[in-house]
Design a protein around this motif. Structure first.
Motif, PDB file in Angstrom:
ATOM      1  N   LEU A 198      45.143 -13.519 -43.323  1.00 28.73           N
ATOM      2  CA  LEU A 198      45.095 -13.080 -41.929  1.00 28.73           C
ATOM      3  C   LEU A 198      45.252 -14.302 -41.044  1.00 28.73           C
ATOM      4  CD1 LEU A 198      44.690 -10.891 -39.854  1.00 28.73           C
ATOM      5  CD2 LEU A 198      42.246 -11.293 -39.986  1.00 28.73           C
ATOM      6  N   CYS A 199      46.333 -14.373 -40.325  1.00 31.02           N
ATOM      7  CA  CYS A 199      46.614 -15.535 -39.498  1.00 31.02           C
ATOM      8  C   CYS A 199      47.601 -15.125 -38.406  1.00 31.02           C
ATOM      9  CB  CYS A 199      47.188 -16.669 -40.352  1.00 31.02           C
ATOM     10  SG  CYS A 199      48.649 -16.206 -41.318  1.00 31.02           S
ATOM     11  N   ILE A 200      47.852 -16.028 -37.494  1.00 32.14           N
ATOM     12  CA  ILE A 200      48.739 -15.737 -36.364  1.00 32.14           C
ATOM     13  C   ILE A 200      50.183 -16.000 -36.788  1.00 32.14           C
ATOM     14  CG2 ILE A 200      49.343 -16.380 -34.008  1.00 32.14           C
ATOM     15  CD1 ILE A 200      46.397 -17.197 -33.651  1.00 32.14           C
ATOM     16  N   PRO A 201      51.018 -14.964 -36.789  1.00 30.26           N
ATOM     17  CA  PRO A 201      52.401 -15.124 -37.264  1.00 30.26           C
ATOM     18  C   PRO A 201      53.337 -15.581 -36.156  1.00 30.26           C
ATOM     19  CG  PRO A 201      52.003 -12.833 -36.747  1.00 30.26           C
ATOM     20  CD  PRO A 201      50.710 -13.559 -36.429  1.00 30.26           C
ATOM     21  N   PRO A 253      37.098 -17.317 -36.652  1.00 32.97           N
ATOM     22  CA  PRO A 253      38.273 -18.113 -36.249  1.00 32.97           C
ATOM     23  C   PRO A 253      39.541 -17.613 -36.931  1.00 32.97           C
ATOM     24  CG  PRO A 253      36.928 -19.326 -37.828  1.00 32.97           C
ATOM     25  CD  PRO A 253      36.152 -18.085 -37.481  1.00 32.97           C
ATOM     26  N   ILE A 254      40.623 -17.554 -36.196  1.00 34.80           N
ATOM     27  CA  ILE A 254      41.913 -17.147 -36.747  1.00 34.80           C
ATOM     28  C   ILE A 254      42.891 -18.303 -36.542  1.00 34.80           C
ATOM     29  CG2 ILE A 254      43.792 -15.468 -36.668  1.00 34.80           C
ATOM     30  CD1 ILE A 254      41.897 -13.509 -35.444  1.00 34.80           C
ATOM     31  N   LYS A 305      40.422 -31.559 -40.633  1.00 36.90           N
ATOM     32  CA  LYS A 305      39.562 -30.745 -41.459  1.00 36.90           C
ATOM     33  C   LYS A 305      40.417 -29.821 -42.291  1.00 36.90           C
ATOM     34  CE  LYS A 305      38.923 -27.721 -37.508  1.00 36.90           C
ATOM     35  NZ  LYS A 305      37.971 -27.142 -36.585  1.00 36.90           N
ATOM     36  N   SER A 306      39.819 -29.292 -43.300  1.00 35.19           N
ATOM     37  CA  SER A 306      40.507 -28.320 -44.142  1.00 35.19           C
ATOM     38  C   SER A 306      39.984 -26.953 -43.777  1.00 35.19           C
ATOM     39  CB  SER A 306      40.221 -28.603 -45.621  1.00 35.19           C
ATOM     40  OG  SER A 306      40.704 -29.879 -45.965  1.00 35.19           O
ATOM     41  N   PRO A 307      40.766 -26.145 -43.072  1.00 37.37           N
ATOM     42  CA  PRO A 307      40.289 -24.846 -42.603  1.00 37.37           C
ATOM     43  C   PRO A 307      39.818 -23.973 -43.749  1.00 37.37           C
ATOM     44  CG  PRO A 307      42.362 -25.428 -41.568  1.00 37.37           C
ATOM     45  CD  PRO A 307      42.130 -26.419 -42.651  1.00 37.37           C
ATOM     46  N   ARG A 308      38.786 -23.184 -43.481  1.00 39.20           N
ATOM     47  CA  ARG A 308      38.251 -22.272 -44.472  1.00 39.20           C
ATOM     48  C   ARG A 308      38.628 -20.873 -44.034  1.00 39.20           C
ATOM     49  NH1 ARG A 308      33.707 -25.378 -46.770  1.00 39.20           N
ATOM     50  NH2 ARG A 308      32.656 -23.494 -47.444  1.00 39.20           N
ATOM     51  N   TRP A 309      39.361 -20.165 -44.886  1.00 33.47           N
ATOM     52  CA  TRP A 309      39.870 -18.855 -44.503  1.00 33.47           C
ATOM     53  C   TRP A 309      38.836 -17.809 -44.892  1.00 33.47           C
ATOM     54  CZ3 TRP A 309      42.849 -21.191 -41.722  1.00 33.47           C
ATOM     55  CH2 TRP A 309      43.584 -22.274 -42.166  1.00 33.47           C
TER      56      TRP A 309
END
Length: 321
Positions: free
Chosen positions: A171-174, A130-131, A6-10
């Protein structure tokens, strides 16, 4: 492993959260938990984010305790996960089955952030949105772990294509750990099949993931281009798991450590002993997955051999299958 593509939606905004980009993963989670105070998901608040490639989840998202038998993520640093997860797995049994195949990769220690990256997808932290992992996190884990996977004949899966994940300005997990080559002198890493502790648990993971398992002696070790070639002694071999091996394979048995011509393998320093050999057949080659010297006094080995005779392995749609 299920190929949830899938193509994640931010859905999360960027500007107001720019300060968290420099925080660690767990600091980021702490901040978001305070903001959201969410033990359960508001279904309607992220309904639009739950539609990917024509697939729509009718089951209400839920927060669950990460069970102890979800070994990949049980000790990841948080206690609750959301379902469906970010790989389209909608039930806990499905998550356990698919995640179980990645546990051996953690033991390879190919990157310090491997567990954080995988668990962000298999067992995402339970928040109201979701992150996803940052693209840089995915790329770092991929660059370190893909060569290890290739040793076993597995490519980096399309479902973990790093282009699917957000850039670091979202915003995401680094990344949690970054290697500093200036302060860490390079140390040759052992060949992945040789880098296994003689523990029953490790042996059984590789046993279940292997096509065949043998007790045998090695006559000779050669370099073959970039690979290392192990030529079996002609003496009788004890087959512990026959799998796809044919009689002609056993007569002239040759195993390969893919891309292993120059990496250390202490087990092969002396060829006098018997070895516990586990492997897979890939493109007509027999690839070595794990090698241990056969230590008659080892309680761990005795327990593993006993387990092999009395237990069935789980079915994995997996990386190390």
């Amino acid at each position: 492993m299920a190929h949830g593509q899938k193509s994640p939606r931010w859905a999360l905004t960027q500007g107001s959260f720019s300060l968290v980009l420099s925080l660690s993963f767990f600091s980021l989670l702490h901040l978001l938990l305070i903001v959201s105070a969410a033990d359960e998901y508001d279904y309607y608040s992220w309904q639009s984010d739950n539609f990917h490639s024509g697939r729509f989840y009718t089951k209400q998202p839920q927060c669950l305790e990460i069970p102890a038998d979800l070994r990949l993520c049980y000790n990841v640093g948080y206690k609750k996960m959301r379902l469906p997860n970010l790989l389209d797995h909608e039930s806990l049994p499905e998550v356990k089955q698919q995640a179980g195949s990645w546990v051996p990769l953690l033991a390879k220690r190919c990157h310090a952030d491997t567990q954080v990256f995988l668990c962000s997808l298999f067992a995402p932290v339970c928040l109201d949105r979701p992150i996803y992992p940052c693209r840089s996190l995915c790329e770092a884990v991929r660059d370190s772990c893909a060569p290890v996977m290739e040793t076993y004949g597995f490519p980096w899966p399309e479902m973990l294509n790093c282009d699917k994940f957000p850039m670091d300005n979202d915003l995401c997990i680094p990344m949690q750990y970054s290697d500093n080559p200036a302060t860490q002198p390079p140390v040759p890493k052992p060949c992945p099949p040789c880098d296994n502790e003689l523990k029953a648990e490790n042996i059984m993971e590789h046993y279940c993931a292997s096509d065949f398992v043998l007790k045998m002696k090695i006559k000779e070790v050669k370099k073959d281009k970039g690979d290392r070639k192990l030529i079996a002694a002609q003496k009788k071999k004890k087959v512990l798991k026959h799998g796809i091996l044919r009689k002609k394979d056993l007569k002239k048995l040759t195993l390969y450590i893919k891309n292993g011509a120059n990496c250390p393998c202490s087990q092969l320093d002396s060829l006098g002993a018997n070895f516990l050999i586990m492997g897979r057949k890939v493109d007509q080659q027999l690839l070595l997955m794990s090698i241990h010297k056969w230590d008659k006094k080892s309680k761990e080995l005795k327990f593993a051999i006993k387990y092999m005779k009395s237990n069935q392995c789980p079915t994995y749609h997996s990386v190390f299958q």
